[in-house]
Write an enzyme that holds these catalytic residues in place. Structure first.
Site, PDB file in Angstrom:
ATOM      1  N   ARG A  80       8.568  -0.568   5.754  1.00 45.39           N
ATOM      2  CA  ARG A  80       7.732   0.135   6.458  1.00 45.39           C
ATOM      3  C   ARG A  80       8.512   1.347   6.874  1.00 45.39           C
ATOM      4  O   ARG A  80       9.079   1.597   6.151  1.00 45.39           O
ATOM      5  CB  ARG A  80       7.971  -0.381   7.374  1.00 45.39           C
ATOM      6  CG  ARG A  80       7.036  -2.078   7.446  1.00 45.39           C
ATOM      7  CD  ARG A  80       5.688  -1.415   7.960  1.00 45.39           C
ATOM      8  NE  ARG A  80       4.740  -2.217   8.051  1.00 45.39           N
ATOM      9  CZ  ARG A  80       3.685  -3.049   7.211  1.00 45.39           C
ATOM     10  NH1 ARG A  80       4.183  -2.858   6.169  1.00 45.39           N
ATOM     11  NH2 ARG A  80       3.990  -4.006   8.218  1.00 45.39           N
ATOM     12  N   HIS A 135       0.511   3.371   1.015  1.00 41.38           N
ATOM     13  CA  HIS A 135       0.513   2.332   1.080  1.00 41.38           C
ATOM     14  C   HIS A 135      -0.266   1.025   0.871  1.00 41.38           C
ATOM     15  O   HIS A 135      -1.274   0.064   1.039  1.00 41.38           O
ATOM     16  CB  HIS A 135       0.531   2.065   2.907  1.00 41.38           C
ATOM     17  CG  HIS A 135       0.321   1.614   3.748  1.00 41.38           C
ATOM     18  ND1 HIS A 135       1.506   1.155   5.357  1.00 41.38           N
ATOM     19  CD2 HIS A 135       1.078  -0.406   2.995  1.00 41.38           C
ATOM     20  CE1 HIS A 135       1.991  -0.381   4.911  1.00 41.38           C
ATOM     21  NE2 HIS A 135       2.044  -0.950   4.076  1.00 41.38           N
ATOM     22  N   GLU A 178       1.345   7.385   9.343  1.00 41.63           N
ATOM     23  CA  GLU A 178       0.478   6.719   8.575  1.00 41.63           C
ATOM     24  C   GLU A 178      -0.955   7.360   8.833  1.00 41.63           C
ATOM     25  O   GLU A 178      -1.367   6.629  10.349  1.00 41.63           O
ATOM     26  CB  GLU A 178       0.704   5.640   7.720  1.00 41.63           C
ATOM     27  CG  GLU A 178       2.000   5.687   6.951  1.00 41.63           C
ATOM     28  CD  GLU A 178       2.139   3.856   6.349  1.00 41.63           C
ATOM     29  OE1 GLU A 178       1.165   3.153   6.142  1.00 41.63           O
ATOM     30  OE2 GLU A 178       2.675   4.064   5.544  1.00 41.63           O
TER      31      GLU A 178
END
Length: 315
Positions: free
Chosen positions: A231, A278, A260
């Site tokens: 993360r 991601h 993000e």
């Protein structure tokens, strides 16, 4: 018999939305887009469904008196207030296991890409620079020292792959794992000081926020590479940018970021960084398996059957 009402709290792929719409009365993000519709539906909503990026705070749950469960399509659930859910006896489920292999694959891919400068090599050929001579030499991966932050299922899968590269493997985790054949370090900083590649695969959340800070990056050193498939919150992103700009570490392979999809211009401009959006679990096969498990958890709940993958109460 009426279908149970469920609230969708993040954009879901069609291959999850379709089965949910067949089985339930679906309210897609109306808590964000239509206050009146949400107010009307809220008393009937019995479950929440969302992706790994979902935000389910206590305040949202407080507006849903009939809430019975929360199903997350993702291994991470740090955006869900699990403590608040469990206080209300609302179980939270996620989708571990089915994405281990893909995430491990990408971790190794990022390691190879940043050390061997594969994206830069591709551009070197495409832009005709090869005509002017060979590229500068890159960094060897085989035989290097790998440090894994978080030796869970995915960490183990990364270690399995690294063994094929004849890498020496060490790890840090909340607790030492007696069955693990790898050297254990009590902190990320201690591990970083003995690693050429530091791979992050620990869960997000308050307990790991900025676990990798300026001190850890300094310990990793000017020949070390940071790989993050965990993360964005696990890394102090400002400290990382500073370390990369000053040459305090050699480079980074990053699949996740602090905010993000907003990635700092400084990171995007660097030649010693490989960036991906991601996408560690983003294969058709794995996302379908994740969707199937997320839906199966919902179906199990409403059929009064045991949940397939609940988040442990000692999360």
């Amino acid at each position: 018999m009426p279908k149970p009402d469920i609230l969708i709290v993040s954009k879901l792929p069609p291959f999850l939305m379709a089965p949910l719409q067949l089985a339930y009365t679906v309210h897609d993000r109306i808590h964000e887009t239509d206050a009146a519709a949400f107010s009307q539906a809220a008393p009937r909503i019995r479950a929440i469904a969302g992706g790994g990026e979902s935000r389910v705070p206590r305040a949202l749950m407080d507006q849903l008196p009939a809430l019975e469960m929360i199903s997350v399509m993702g291994v991470g659930y740090d955006g869900v207030d699990v403590t608040a859910a469990l206080e209300r006896r609302v179980p939270v489920t996620h989708t571990p296991g089915v994405l281990n292999e893909d995430v491990a694959d990408l971790a190794i891919g990022l390691m190879l890409s940043v050390a061997r400068r594969i994206p830069q090599a591709d551009q070197y050929v495409r832009t005709g620079q090869w005509l002017n001579g060979p590229m500068p030499l890159a960094c060897k991966v085989s035989g290097a020292r790998l440090g894994i932050v978080g030796l869970g299922r995915i960490g183990q899968a990364i270690a399995d792959r690294a063994r094929a590269f004849n890498m020496s493997i060490a790890y840090t985790a909340r607790h030492q794992k007696p069955d693990a054949p790898y050297r254990y370090y009590a902190s990320a900083q201690a591990l970083a000081s003995e690693a050429d590649f530091l791979v992050l695969v620990t869960p997000g959340g308050a307990g790991t926020r900025e676990l990798v800070n300026a001190g850890v990056l300094k310990a990793l050193g000017p020949k070390g590479y940071l790989i993050n498939v965990a993360r964005g919150s696990v890394v102090d992103q400002s400290a990382l940018v500073d370390a990369l700009q000053k040459g305090l570490i050699a480079g980074a392979g990053l699949d996740v970021f602090e905010d993000e999809p907003n990635v700092p211009a400084a990171l995007r401009a660097m030649d010693n960084v490989v960036l991906t959006p991601h996408m560690a679990s983003a294969t058709l096969q794995t996302r379908q398996a994740m969707a199937d498990l997320a839906a199966a958890n919902l179906h199990a709940h409403f059929a009064s059957q045991p949940l397939l993958s609940p988040v442990p109460e000692c999360h």
